[in-house]
Structure formats: structure tokens, C-alpha cells
Write a protein that holds these residues in place. Structure first.
Motif, PDB file in Angstrom:
ATOM      1  N   LYS B  78       0.845  -1.204   0.000  1.00  0.00           N
ATOM      2  CA  LYS B  78       0.000   0.000   0.000  1.00  0.00           C
ATOM      3  C   LYS B  78       0.881   1.256   0.000  1.00  0.00           C
ATOM      4  CE  LYS B  78      -4.084   1.563   2.461  1.00  0.00           C
ATOM      5  NZ  LYS B  78      -5.092   1.361   3.478  1.00  0.00           N
ATOM      6  N   ARG B  79       1.896   1.204   0.855  1.00  0.00           N
ATOM      7  CA  ARG B  79       2.799   2.349   0.985  1.00  0.00           C
ATOM      8  C   ARG B  79       3.653   2.501  -0.282  1.00  0.00           C
ATOM      9  NH1 ARG B  79       6.431   0.482   4.857  1.00  0.00           N
ATOM     10  NH2 ARG B  79       7.544  -0.217   3.009  1.00  0.00           N
ATOM     11  N   ASP B  80       4.244   1.349  -0.744  1.00  0.00           N
ATOM     12  CA  ASP B  80       5.178   1.405  -1.881  1.00  0.00           C
ATOM     13  C   ASP B  80       4.504   1.826  -3.181  1.00  0.00           C
ATOM     14  OD1 ASP B  80       7.008   0.522  -0.095  1.00  0.00           O
ATOM     15  OD2 ASP B  80       7.076  -1.559  -0.823  1.00  0.00           O
ATOM     16  N   GLN B  81       3.250   1.400  -3.352  1.00  0.00           N
ATOM     17  CA  GLN B  81       2.615   1.642  -4.651  1.00  0.00           C
ATOM     18  C   GLN B  81       1.472   2.655  -4.564  1.00  0.00           C
ATOM     19  OE1 GLN B  81       2.086  -1.750  -7.252  1.00  0.00           O
ATOM     20  NE2 GLN B  81       3.503  -2.987  -6.043  1.00  0.00           N
ATOM     21  N   GLY B  82       1.372   3.317  -3.424  1.00  0.00           N
ATOM     22  CA  GLY B  82       0.354   4.359  -3.279  1.00  0.00           C
ATOM     23  C   GLY B  82      -1.078   3.860  -3.420  1.00  0.00           C
ATOM     24  N   VAL B  83      -1.310   2.629  -2.940  1.00  0.00           N
ATOM     25  CA  VAL B  83      -2.671   2.071  -3.006  1.00  0.00           C
ATOM     26  C   VAL B  83      -3.521   2.728  -1.926  1.00  0.00           C
ATOM     27  CG1 VAL B  83      -4.021  -0.045  -2.665  1.00  0.00           C
ATOM     28  CG2 VAL B  83      -1.896  -0.126  -3.984  1.00  0.00           C
ATOM     29  N   LEU B  84      -4.790   3.041  -2.245  1.00  0.00           N
ATOM     30  CA  LEU B  84      -5.660   3.742  -1.294  1.00  0.00           C
ATOM     31  C   LEU B  84      -6.698   2.843  -0.629  1.00  0.00           C
ATOM     32  CD1 LEU B  84      -6.239   6.964  -3.415  1.00  0.00           C
ATOM     33  CD2 LEU B  84      -4.658   6.666  -1.498  1.00  0.00           C
ATOM     34  N   VAL B  85      -7.040   1.737  -1.287  1.00  0.00           N
ATOM     35  CA  VAL B  85      -8.091   0.869  -0.721  1.00  0.00           C
ATOM     36  C   VAL B  85      -7.541   0.021   0.431  1.00  0.00           C
ATOM     37  CG1 VAL B  85      -9.347   0.752  -2.904  1.00  0.00           C
ATOM     38  CG2 VAL B  85      -7.657  -1.042  -2.323  1.00  0.00           C
ATOM     39  N   HIS B 144       4.079   3.353 -21.302  1.00  0.00           N
ATOM     40  CA  HIS B 144       3.660   2.175 -20.544  1.00  0.00           C
ATOM     41  C   HIS B 144       3.455   2.605 -19.102  1.00  0.00           C
ATOM     42  CE1 HIS B 144       5.063  -1.432 -23.178  1.00  0.00           C
ATOM     43  NE2 HIS B 144       4.532  -0.463 -23.904  1.00  0.00           N
ATOM     44  N   LEU B 145       2.248   2.424 -18.589  1.00  0.00           N
ATOM     45  CA  LEU B 145       1.954   2.867 -17.238  1.00  0.00           C
ATOM     46  C   LEU B 145       1.647   1.653 -16.367  1.00  0.00           C
ATOM     47  CD1 LEU B 145       1.382   5.423 -15.461  1.00  0.00           C
ATOM     48  CD2 LEU B 145      -1.014   5.187 -16.161  1.00  0.00           C
ATOM     49  N   THR B 146       2.487   1.406 -15.355  1.00  0.00           N
ATOM     50  CA  THR B 146       2.266   0.244 -14.490  1.00  0.00           C
ATOM     51  C   THR B 146       1.267   0.590 -13.392  1.00  0.00           C
ATOM     52  OG1 THR B 146       4.497  -0.582 -14.923  1.00  0.00           O
ATOM     53  CG2 THR B 146       3.382  -1.433 -12.977  1.00  0.00           C
ATOM     54  N   HIS B 147       0.087  -0.016 -13.442  1.00  0.00           N
ATOM     55  CA  HIS B 147      -0.946   0.242 -12.447  1.00  0.00           C
ATOM     56  C   HIS B 147      -0.700  -0.544 -11.166  1.00  0.00           C
ATOM     57  CE1 HIS B 147      -4.221   2.496 -14.607  1.00  0.00           C
ATOM     58  NE2 HIS B 147      -3.365   2.275 -15.578  1.00  0.00           N
ATOM     59  N   LEU B 148      -0.153  -1.740 -11.351  1.00  0.00           N
ATOM     60  CA  LEU B 148       0.027  -2.626 -10.206  1.00  0.00           C
ATOM     61  C   LEU B 148       1.205  -3.547 -10.490  1.00  0.00           C
ATOM     62  CD1 LEU B 148      -1.543  -3.192  -7.530  1.00  0.00           C
ATOM     63  CD2 LEU B 148      -2.674  -5.062  -8.728  1.00  0.00           C
ATOM     64  N   SER B 149       2.025  -3.793  -9.482  1.00  0.00           N
ATOM     65  CA  SER B 149       3.162  -4.688  -9.643  1.00  0.00           C
ATOM     66  C   SER B 149       3.224  -5.597  -8.422  1.00  0.00           C
ATOM     67  CB  SER B 149       4.448  -3.865  -9.771  1.00  0.00           C
ATOM     68  OG  SER B 149       5.555  -4.727  -9.919  1.00  0.00           O
ATOM     69  N   LEU B 150       3.042  -6.877  -8.645  1.00  0.00           N
ATOM     70  CA  LEU B 150       3.002  -7.828  -7.530  1.00  0.00           C
ATOM     71  C   LEU B 150       4.192  -8.781  -7.627  1.00  0.00           C
ATOM     72  CD1 LEU B 150      -0.801  -8.700  -7.769  1.00  0.00           C
ATOM     73  CD2 LEU B 150       0.271  -7.165  -6.107  1.00  0.00           C
TER      74      LEU B 150
END
Lengths: 234, 234
Positions: B78-85, B144-150
Motif C-alpha cells: 500500500k505504501r510502496d505503490q500508493g494504493v488507497l483501498v 507504458h503505465l504500471t498500475h500494479l506490480s506484484l
């Protein structure tokens, strides 16, 4: 069944379900289970011929014991266990023993004037080496006589992984084949049901035609008869 | 499909085939393959809820990537990728992204006035860490826009072994079910074939009866007619 445990294209020499007695010297409660014993004798990529024996269980995907024996390993076995035959003749002798075990596997008791053969998997836990031997044992009323003892190793994760991949592939092939057969059968059933429906419809149609035809014949004859009677009156 | 990769009794939230782009920064030739992406959100024996994502390939038994994410791991992500949920809402957002990738997976080119989503498996070999990321990337004509990286891990032998055992079990269950259905269908076909044979025989039998009956009627009438003619002559 061969394809499940065979790692090469050469067919297995022997692959049968056998009742295996699991013997633990430190536990008194012996168990038994039905396992598949597969015997192969093949030349691998190293051009070295190997005697390969595998124990597998259809119902337990993680049960896999193996023995790989090349001609040099066989020399030791020959010396240690007083075997007289040569390497090429060895597989057939093992198979003959396995057949004796199959023959006798439903005999729970030893015949008073004879003996019975039993296949045993023995965990030598008391020796702290944790070695496992597959033994062909002849049980008479006098003693347990070990005819053959083969050191087998329980497969590791990597080997089980490969074995399961082959089993999965084999099962998938079987499934796809059955699925094709199923579709074929389904089409045959549909076509037969259609034939039956058609035959039933034709039957009804012809019945109606015959009834009508019959009425026509009777009608015509009644008319002819009436005409004849009229002629006679004139 | 769920049963193949699900390790628990809880059904997977999502399990679909998706075209996955295999991206290697040091190799220029990207490849793509169809894989199954499975998303689970479940409470294990440790009473800790986990987000689980798995990549598998029906045709490659050894292809298995996994991600296990608990609520603490999620805080970092959440912190690294700026996730809000929050954690509970996360699986549905991932699934929505996967659906976008499925929607766009047959678009080879980027629309000039829009963008397309692509699922990528990226091996960060150049970083000498050999980490693998599953990325949801939006490709527009601009960037190229990375929305999510797991961060996913390639399964080891032990995990693949367990996964293959589950797949084998599932395939065996399917095979046995199909085998039962096949036998049922076979009996139905045999019964229908018998009905058809009977109907055909009855048809022939009745045809003969009608013919004979017809001849009788004609015969009787010819006789009656002859008798009438004779009466008229007398």
C-alpha cells in the motif's frame, strides 16, 4: 498403467498391483497396502543398461520408491546375496518372484505342509540409517526366508514432481481420449434416437395408409357386389 | 478449474485464462502464453486472512507462480505503490484489472486515441535479484503505465509436487465421472438400438400381417362376387 511410472519410451517388463506388507522392526503393527510394482530394463542416454524397479500407489500421489541398478551395482548385489545369474537374466528372476507373491497374496495363513511368498517393504529404522528394503520373503511354518532384498529409496520432491507430471500427462491423455469417445457415442445415440423416431413415424404413417387402402378395397368390392346384384335383378 | 489450483475448500474468487506477456529486460524477444490466473482470499489454519494469487499453465505442469499476501505484507504494498483501498477491497480491484487485461488481450496494437491493458510477467534479471513481478500495464501511444506490480515467486519442487497432486486428484475425479457418464450413455445407446431393432422387426411383422389380411379380404370378395354371378346365372 505402464505410462504412469515409465520415464522412457520403452515399455515396462512388468507392471502389476501387488499386496505389499509394510514391516517396521520397531513397530509391531504391520500394515499392508496395494501398490504397483513396475520393472524396467533399459538403456538410458548414458548407454548404460539399468534395472529399474518402482513402487507406486494409485491412491497416494506421494508414494514413490525406486531402485536403479546398473551392471556395477549388480556385481555388489550378486556378491552380497549369493546371486548366481547374470545381469541380463536378473529382471526375469525378479518378475518370477513377484508373480509368486501375487499368487500367494490372499493366503493369510501359511499352509501347514508348505510355504507362501510375501512382498515386504522393510524400514530399517533401528539401524539409524533409515534404509528401506524391498524383500521377497518365503514364509514356512519353520521360518521367514528372505530370497531377495533390494535397497529402494523413497523419492525426493524433485523426483515425485516429475513422476506426478508424467501421471498427470497420462491421465490427461486418457481423459481426452475418453472425452472424444464420449462425444462419438453421444452422436451415435442421437442418430439412433433419430432413426427410432423416424421409424416410429413411418410405422404410424404406413398404418394409416394401409387402413385407408383397406377401406378403399372393401368399398370397391361392396360397390362391385352391389352392381352385380343389380345386374342379376334386371 | 478452481480445484486445480485451490489448496483449500473455499472456492477461488477468480480463475480465468489470460494471455500473459513474458517480459525480460535483457532479452528483446518477448513471448506470450496463456495462463490461468487464480485469485483467492481466504482464512487459513493460522486464522490469518491471505490474498493468494496463482499463475498456472494447463499445458506445462511445472509452471507455477504464487503470491501470498497477508495484511502486514499489504501495508508495505500500500505504501510502496500508493494504493488507497484497504485489504478487504484489494482482491476485487485486482480482479477488475485482470478483466481489463482479458478485454484487451486480442488487441495487438494500441488504439490511437486510447489505451489497452496488458498482463506482464517481468523477470528483473538485470538487478541480479532474479525477482519476478506480475504487472498490470496500461499501454497508450504515450507510454507504458504500471498500475500494479506484484512480486510473485516461482514455486519450488515441494510446492509443485503438492500442486500436481491436487491437479492429478482433480483430473482423476473428472475422469471417473466421465467414465461413469460414458457407461450410462453406452447403456442408453444399447437400449435405444434394441428398441430400434424391435420396432423394425414389428414393422416387418405387421407388414406381412397386413399383406396376408389384404389377400384374405380380396379373396373373400372375389368369392362373394363369383357366388353372386353364379346366382345371377341360375
Amino acid at each position: 498403467m505402464d505410462t504412469i511410472v515409465s520415464s522412457s519410451n520403452q515399455p515396462a517388463l512388468f507392471s502389476r498391483s501387488i499386496n505389499l506388507r509394510i514391516v517396521s522392526p520397531i513397530k509391531s503393527d504391520d500394515k499392508s497396502r496395494n501398490v504397483y510394482v513396475t520393472v524396467e530394463f533399459q538403456t538410458g542416454s548414458s548407454m548404460q543398461t539399468e534395472f529399474i524397479l518402482k513402487l507406486t500407489d494409485e491412491d497416494d500421489p506421494f508414494f514413490l520408491y525406486e531402485l536403479h541398478l546398473n551392471v556395477d551395482d549388480f556385481k555388489n548385489l550378486k556378491r552380497d546375496q549369493g546371486v548366481l545369474v547374470d545381469f541380463n537374466a536378473f529382471p526375469q528372476h525378479v518378475i518370477d518372484y513377484l508373480k509368486l507373491c501375487i499368487r500367494d497374496q490372499h493366503n493369510e495363513t501359511t499352509p501347514s505342509n508348505g510355504s507362501r511368498f510375501q512382498l515386504q517393504l522393510v524400514n530399517d529404522e533401528q539401524q539409524f540409517t533409515n534404509q528401506t528394503h524391498l524383500r521377497v520373503v518365503e514364509i514356512s511354518s519353520f521360518k521367514h526366508l528372505t530370497h531377495l532384498s533390494l535397497l529402494v529409496t523413497s523419492a525426493n520432491d524433485h523426483e515425485i514432481k516429475n513422476y506426478l507430471a508424467r501421471r498427470l500427462q497420462s491421465k490427461t491423455t486418457d481423459y481426452n481420449q475418453l472425452s472424444n469417445d464420449f462425444e462419438k457415442l453421444k452422436r451415435e445415440l442421437e442418430s439412433t434416437q433419430l432413426d427410432l423416431k423416424e421409424k416410429t413415424a413411418n410405422f404410424q404413417k404406413l398404418k394409416l395408409e394401409w387402413d385407408s387402402n383397406n377401406n378403399q378395397i372393401v368399398g370397391r368390392h361392396m360397390q362391385e357386389l352391389a352392381e352385380e346384384k343389380e345386374k342379376a335383378l334386371q
